[in-house]
Design an enzyme around this catalytic site. Structure first.
Site, short mmCIF file in Angstrom:
data_model
loop_
_atom_site.label_atom_id
_atom_site.label_comp_id
_atom_site.label_asym_id
_atom_site.label_seq_id
_atom_site.Cartn_x
_atom_site.Cartn_y
_atom_site.Cartn_z
N CYS A 1 11.37 10.65 -15.42
CA CYS A 1 10.92 9.28 -15.68
C CYS A 1 12.10 8.36 -15.38
O CYS A 1 13.18 8.83 -15.03
CB CYS A 1 10.36 9.10 -17.09
N CYS B 1 8.57 7.26 -12.15
CA CYS B 1 9.90 7.01 -11.59
C CYS B 1 9.81 6.32 -10.23
O CYS B 1 10.82 6.00 -9.62
CB CYS B 1 10.72 8.29 -11.50
N CYS C 1 11.74 9.08 -6.76
CA CYS C 1 11.48 10.51 -6.88
C CYS C 1 11.43 11.14 -5.50
O CYS C 1 10.59 10.76 -4.68
CB CYS C 1 10.16 10.76 -7.60
#
Length: 135
Positions: A11, A85, A89
């Site tokens: 996250c 995220c 990511c």
């Protein structure tokens, strides 16, 4: 996937959702799964409401610290679970990805974090049954 699969929870701040998910998986899977967590912009400390919510169910996450998401960690993980995220990511061909839509506990009190914690538990339990279908 090896005999001991690795799961990476990601996250933004690695201070709430991903830490609670990692705490649940460590608690429920023991040493049968390698548990990792990271954030695209990690906070200084874990969210105190997340710590309190997890403590209420007997899980201590105070020994964890937010970590920066590193390319090598993602690349070497079998399953990557993202929790908001965004574009930070990394995506690797052949990896299993799950994107869990969860409220961000940042700035919320423990009363608001409890339902997020419980939702994460349900998702982690489902993931674990998929990792260990014979269990």
């Amino acid at each position: 996937m090896s005999d001991k699969p690795s799961v990476l929870f990601v996250c933004v701040h690695n201070a709430g959702r991903s830490q609670m998910a990692a705490g649940w998986l460590r608690h429920l899977a023991g040493d049968t799964v390698e548990v990792r967590s990271a954030g695209s912009a990690p906070a200084e400390t874990i969210n105190p409401a997340a710590v309190q919510a997890m403590r209420e169910v007997g899980i201590d996450i105070t020994d964890q610290t937010p970590k920066l998401l590193e390319y090598a960690t993602a690349e070497s993980s079998d399953i990557i679970v993202t929790m908001g995220c965004g574009d930070a990511c990394p995506v690797f061909p052949g990896k299993r990805y799950e994107d869990w839509k969860l409220d961000d506990p940042a700035g919320k009190g423990v009363e608001s974090v409890r339902p997020i914690r419980d939702d994460i538990r349900t998702r982690v339990e489902k993931l674990l049954t998929e990792l260990r279908p014979s269990a």
